[in-house]
Motif scaffolding. Structure first.
Motif, PDB file in Angstrom:
ATOM      1  N   LYS A 134       3.598   0.930  16.524  1.00 47.54           N
ATOM      2  CA  LYS A 134       2.529   0.087  15.986  1.00 47.54           C
ATOM      3  C   LYS A 134       1.821   0.724  14.799  1.00 47.54           C
ATOM      4  O   LYS A 134       1.614   0.062  13.774  1.00 47.54           O
ATOM      5  CB  LYS A 134       1.520  -0.231  17.108  1.00 47.54           C
ATOM      6  CG  LYS A 134       0.448  -1.213  16.692  1.00 47.54           C
ATOM      7  CD  LYS A 134      -0.445  -1.562  17.870  1.00 47.54           C
ATOM      8  CE  LYS A 134      -1.537  -2.550  17.465  1.00 47.54           C
ATOM      9  NZ  LYS A 134      -2.421  -2.879  18.606  1.00 47.54           N
ATOM     10  N   PRO A 135       1.440   2.015  14.847  1.00 49.77           N
ATOM     11  CA  PRO A 135       0.761   2.597  13.674  1.00 49.77           C
ATOM     12  C   PRO A 135       1.633   2.667  12.424  1.00 49.77           C
ATOM     13  O   PRO A 135       1.122   2.568  11.305  1.00 49.77           O
ATOM     14  CB  PRO A 135       0.372   4.006  14.150  1.00 49.77           C
ATOM     15  CG  PRO A 135       0.410   3.943  15.629  1.00 49.77           C
ATOM     16  CD  PRO A 135       1.470   2.951  15.971  1.00 49.77           C
ATOM     17  N   LEU A 136       2.956   2.825  12.612  1.00 46.43           N
ATOM     18  CA  LEU A 136       3.846   2.959  11.465  1.00 46.43           C
ATOM     19  C   LEU A 136       4.449   1.628  11.021  1.00 46.43           C
ATOM     20  O   LEU A 136       5.328   1.625  10.143  1.00 46.43           O
ATOM     21  CB  LEU A 136       4.979   3.936  11.791  1.00 46.43           C
ATOM     22  CG  LEU A 136       4.592   5.403  12.007  1.00 46.43           C
ATOM     23  CD1 LEU A 136       5.825   6.239  12.279  1.00 46.43           C
ATOM     24  CD2 LEU A 136       3.855   5.948  10.800  1.00 46.43           C
ATOM     25  N   ALA A 137       3.992   0.517  11.584  1.00 47.21           N
ATOM     26  CA  ALA A 137       4.550  -0.791  11.199  1.00 47.21           C
ATOM     27  C   ALA A 137       4.339  -1.096   9.713  1.00 47.21           C
ATOM     28  O   ALA A 137       5.279  -1.539   9.032  1.00 47.21           O
ATOM     29  CB  ALA A 137       3.942  -1.891  12.074  1.00 47.21           C
ATOM     30  N   PRO A 138       3.136  -0.887   9.133  1.00 47.07           N
ATOM     31  CA  PRO A 138       2.995  -1.128   7.679  1.00 47.07           C
ATOM     32  C   PRO A 138       3.883  -0.219   6.840  1.00 47.07           C
ATOM     33  O   PRO A 138       4.392  -0.632   5.795  1.00 47.07           O
ATOM     34  CB  PRO A 138       1.511  -0.851   7.418  1.00 47.07           C
ATOM     35  CG  PRO A 138       0.835  -0.968   8.734  1.00 47.07           C
ATOM     36  CD  PRO A 138       1.840  -0.518   9.736  1.00 47.07           C
ATOM     37  N   TYR A 139       4.110   0.998   7.303  1.00 49.84           N
ATOM     38  CA  TYR A 139       4.941   1.931   6.544  1.00 49.84           C
ATOM     39  C   TYR A 139       6.419   1.566   6.651  1.00 49.84           C
ATOM     40  O   TYR A 139       7.192   1.885   5.739  1.00 49.84           O
ATOM     41  CB  TYR A 139       4.701   3.356   7.045  1.00 49.84           C
ATOM     42  CG  TYR A 139       3.291   3.834   6.789  1.00 49.84           C
ATOM     43  CD1 TYR A 139       2.961   4.498   5.616  1.00 49.84           C
ATOM     44  CD2 TYR A 139       2.272   3.604   7.708  1.00 49.84           C
ATOM     45  CE1 TYR A 139       1.664   4.924   5.367  1.00 49.84           C
ATOM     46  CE2 TYR A 139       0.972   4.026   7.476  1.00 49.84           C
ATOM     47  CZ  TYR A 139       0.682   4.688   6.302  1.00 49.84           C
ATOM     48  OH  TYR A 139      -0.609   5.095   6.062  1.00 49.84           O
ATOM     49  N   LEU A 140       6.799   0.912   7.750  1.00 46.38           N
ATOM     50  CA  LEU A 140       8.166   0.412   7.849  1.00 46.38           C
ATOM     51  C   LEU A 140       8.404  -0.710   6.838  1.00 46.38           C
ATOM     52  O   LEU A 140       9.456  -0.748   6.171  1.00 46.38           O
ATOM     53  CB  LEU A 140       8.430  -0.077   9.277  1.00 46.38           C
ATOM     54  CG  LEU A 140       9.809  -0.680   9.547  1.00 46.38           C
ATOM     55  CD1 LEU A 140      10.909   0.336   9.275  1.00 46.38           C
ATOM     56  CD2 LEU A 140       9.902  -1.194  10.982  1.00 46.38           C
ATOM     57  N   GLU A 141       7.455  -1.628   6.703  1.00 48.40           N
ATOM     58  CA  GLU A 141       7.574  -2.674   5.689  1.00 48.40           C
ATOM     59  C   GLU A 141       7.618  -2.073   4.288  1.00 48.40           C
ATOM     60  O   GLU A 141       8.373  -2.531   3.414  1.00 48.40           O
ATOM     61  CB  GLU A 141       6.398  -3.645   5.809  1.00 48.40           C
ATOM     62  CG  GLU A 141       6.330  -4.374   7.147  1.00 48.40           C
ATOM     63  CD  GLU A 141       5.095  -5.260   7.252  1.00 48.40           C
ATOM     64  OE1 GLU A 141       4.340  -5.308   6.250  1.00 48.40           O
ATOM     65  OE2 GLU A 141       4.896  -5.877   8.305  1.00 48.40           O
ATOM     66  N   LEU A 142       6.816  -1.037   4.073  1.00 50.09           N
ATOM     67  CA  LEU A 142       6.808  -0.367   2.776  1.00 50.09           C
ATOM     68  C   LEU A 142       8.158   0.276   2.490  1.00 50.09           C
ATOM     69  O   LEU A 142       8.660   0.230   1.349  1.00 50.09           O
ATOM     70  CB  LEU A 142       5.707   0.689   2.770  1.00 50.09           C
ATOM     71  CG  LEU A 142       5.263   1.265   1.432  1.00 50.09           C
ATOM     72  CD1 LEU A 142       4.557   0.206   0.608  1.00 50.09           C
ATOM     73  CD2 LEU A 142       4.350   2.449   1.654  1.00 50.09           C
ATOM     74  N   THR A 143       8.773   0.849   3.510  1.00 50.86           N
ATOM     75  CA  THR A 143      10.085   1.474   3.336  1.00 50.86           C
ATOM     76  C   THR A 143      11.141   0.445   2.972  1.00 50.86           C
ATOM     77  O   THR A 143      12.008   0.702   2.117  1.00 50.86           O
ATOM     78  CB  THR A 143      10.478   2.204   4.636  1.00 50.86           C
ATOM     79  OG1 THR A 143       9.465   3.152   4.973  1.00 50.86           O
ATOM     80  CG2 THR A 143      11.800   2.917   4.486  1.00 50.86           C
ATOM     81  N   HIS A 144      11.090  -0.728   3.591  1.00 48.20           N
ATOM     82  CA  HIS A 144      12.046  -1.794   3.254  1.00 48.20           C
ATOM     83  C   HIS A 144      11.899  -2.202   1.796  1.00 48.20           C
ATOM     84  O   HIS A 144      12.898  -2.392   1.084  1.00 48.20           O
ATOM     85  CB  HIS A 144      11.817  -3.008   4.162  1.00 48.20           C
ATOM     86  CG  HIS A 144      12.325  -2.816   5.565  1.00 48.20           C
ATOM     87  ND1 HIS A 144      13.565  -2.299   5.846  1.00 48.20           N
ATOM     88  CD2 HIS A 144      11.750  -3.069   6.768  1.00 48.20           C
ATOM     89  CE1 HIS A 144      13.747  -2.244   7.149  1.00 48.20           C
ATOM     90  NE2 HIS A 144      12.650  -2.704   7.741  1.00 48.20           N
ATOM     91  N   ALA A 145      10.667  -2.357   1.330  1.00 49.22           N
ATOM     92  CA  ALA A 145      10.440  -2.779  -0.053  1.00 49.22           C
ATOM     93  C   ALA A 145      10.937  -1.724  -1.044  1.00 49.22           C
ATOM     94  O   ALA A 145      11.536  -2.055  -2.079  1.00 49.22           O
ATOM     95  CB  ALA A 145       8.953  -3.057  -0.283  1.00 49.22           C
ATOM     96  N   VAL A 146      10.706  -0.440  -0.728  1.00 45.49           N
ATOM     97  CA  VAL A 146      11.160   0.631  -1.628  1.00 45.49           C
ATOM     98  C   VAL A 146      12.681   0.710  -1.627  1.00 45.49           C
ATOM     99  O   VAL A 146      13.310   0.913  -2.677  1.00 45.49           O
ATOM    100  CB  VAL A 146      10.528   1.975  -1.203  1.00 45.49           C
ATOM    101  CG1 VAL A 146      11.102   3.116  -2.038  1.00 45.49           C
ATOM    102  CG2 VAL A 146       9.021   1.930  -1.363  1.00 45.49           C
TER     103      VAL A 146
END
Length: 510
Positions: A328-340
């Motif tokens: 849950k805490p890393l969910a925004p960073y997972l989306e960020l990784t997909h975009a990068v």
């Protein structure tokens, strides 16, 4: 068709139900158990067992969850001998004294007629000393501070912490070093919550000099970590970097403080664009962190590791985002990784705008803004693979850039850094310029494989020479008694001649 059997649960008799209900401990019983445990700790500290201080500090996180006004009142009235100090602590928690009701778990037994009175214990463990004990009083005051902090009474915590540190300064005992370290830690925490942390920098600096001269390792470690926290919160990164060059972290410090120190070092290196050094410090901080606790600290470290890896041009492993504690805490960073990874600049901007409060709270927004250049580089690389020739106007539209000049700058920068193999036409006007992708040559038609093979051969020969030089040969001391090959052949020939002569003599005898 066979229907599912229904099994009736055994019905407990009423007497057994009442027994199970009675076995459940009440709140008063839990308070009595907690008080007895704390009383034992205080009794050991009162007897001068200073080695127990470390264990007492270690169990603070568990003890603070069981504190309340009644327990603290009993401890204060029992173990704090100074009336002024006792009244001060009771005033902090809003109590006038210990409750007069008998504590649970104590049963008054009626004395039969004619029986002797029970003999009192020779060494009652809870009898406080007349002169008071520094460790016991400071431990109780530390419990009061934790209780007030959990209740959100920051003003009382601030006053109690200042009184706590001033009281420790009156003693000259090395055993009070862990208590003093905790005092500075909670002073910094309260100042941060009150938005007054910038006022502590001068005071903490002066106390760091004093603690260093007195060789108080625990206090020095806490003060270095607190000062780094102050510098980072006030955005004074140059001051934090200078502090790291001036101080040396104690080697005998606690692993928890060492993990915090490594974490702050990683953040400073990341701000200074030293991403490789930052990644190493963050990995060391994870290794030094407790394995079965400090989940919030590990979550925060993993957030920084993900951003650092993206800035290095790496894609974090998927397994990190699948851990239950980090999902849950890393969910925004997972989306960020997909975009990068996809090089989608529009999706990247959308994710940053949506999760900006989260990134700001995590203090990673400064590094995430830098990721925009990486996303654009990835998009340009994909465009160069898809098109052999494309206008700068179309590149600006695909990258959602504001002008063609910015798109041209990003393309030329990617060419110079070696991200893509292309060229930009400069013989036309600014609006008609295009990017021409250079066709990839068959690498085996060039001399690059030959040079690569030659380098490998040289490396193997150098390795062989080093191995030969490292061989150990026998010493020349025993070579005097060893015969050469010619001597060995001559000796063998003499033995054969001797054997032939012996055979001829035997024939003559017959």
């Amino acid at each position: 068709m066979v229907e599912k059997m229904e099994v009736d649960e055994p019905v407990l008799p009423k007497e057994k139900e009442t027994e199970t209900k009675k076995e459940e401990p009440t709140k008063a019983d839990l308070n009595a158990i907690t008080y007895e445990n704390l009383k034992d700790w205080c009794a050991q500290l009162e007897r001068g067992e200073t080695h127990i201080v470390g264990r007492v500090i270690q169990f603070l996180s568990k003890t603070r969850k069981e504190l309340n006004v009644d327990i603290l009142s009993k401890l204060i009235t029992t173990f704090v001998s100074d009336k002024t100090h006792r009244d001060l602590l009771l005033g902090y928690i809003g109590s006038t004294g210990a409750p007069s009701t008998p504590t649970p778990m104590e049963v008054d037994k009626a004395k039969p007629s004619g029986a002797r009175s029970p003999r009192p214990d020779r060494r009652p463990p809870t009898t406080p000393s007349k002169g008071g004990n520094a460790e016991v009083e400071l431990y109780i005051q530390l419990l009061v501070m934790l209780y007030l902090l959990d209740q959100g009474k920051l003003e009382n915590v601030d006053a109690c912490t200042k009184n706590y540190i001033a009281k420790i300064d009156q003693y000259e005992k090395r055993s009070l070093d862990p208590f003093l370290a905790k005092g500075f830690f909670y002073m910094t925490l309260v100042a941060e919550r009150q938005n007054k942390i910038s006022d502590l920098r001068g005071y903490l600096n002066s106390r760091l000099r004093v603690a260093t001269l007195r060789n108080q390792t625990d206090t020095v470690a806490i003060l270095i970590v607190c000062l780094l926290r102050v510098f980072l919160l006030t955005k004074n990164f140059s001051g934090a970097s200078k502090l790291l060059t001036k101080v040396s972290f104690p080697e005998s410090a606690n692993n928890n403080e060492l993990a915090r120190f490594l974490y702050y070092q990683g953040r400073i290196k990341a701000i200074e664009l030293d991403y490789n050094g930052a990644a190493q410090f963050f990995q060391q901080a994870l290794r030094k962190a407790p394995s079965d606790s400090a989940v919030g600290f590990k979550q925060n470290v993993h957030k920084w590791i993900v951003v650092i890896q993206l800035l290095q041009g790496l894609i974090p492993e998927r397994s990190v985002f699948r851990v239950a504690a980090y999902k849950k805490p890393l969910a925004p960073y997972l989306e960020l990784t997909h975009a990068v990874r996809l090089g989608d600049i529009i999706q990247f901007n959308k994710i940053v705008d949506t999760n900006k409060p989260v990134f700001t709270q995590d203090e990673t927004i400064t590094l995430i803004v830098r990721l925009r250049q990486n996303v654009i580089k990835t998009a340009i690389r994909q465009i160069s693979l898809a098109y052999s020739k494309i206008s700068i106007k179309d590149i600006a539209r695909k990258l959602a850039l504001s002008s063609t000049s910015e798109a041209e700058y990003m393309v030329t920068k990617a060419i110079k850094e070696g991200t893509i193999d292309a060229r930009v036409s400069f013989d036309t006007t600014a609006d008609d310029r295009y990017m021409q992708t250079v066709e990839t040559e068959n690498i085996y038609r060039t001399t690059e494989p030959q040079f690569s093979y030659d380098e490998r051969i040289k490396h193997c020969l150098i390795l062989h020479n080093h191995a030969v030089k490292a061989l150990r040969y026998p010493s020349d001391k025993g070579k005097a008694g060893i015969e050469s090959i010619e001597q060995q052949r001559e000796r063998e020939q003499q033995e054969l001649d001797f054997a032939r002569d012996m055979a001829d003599e035997d024939d003559d005898d017959f």
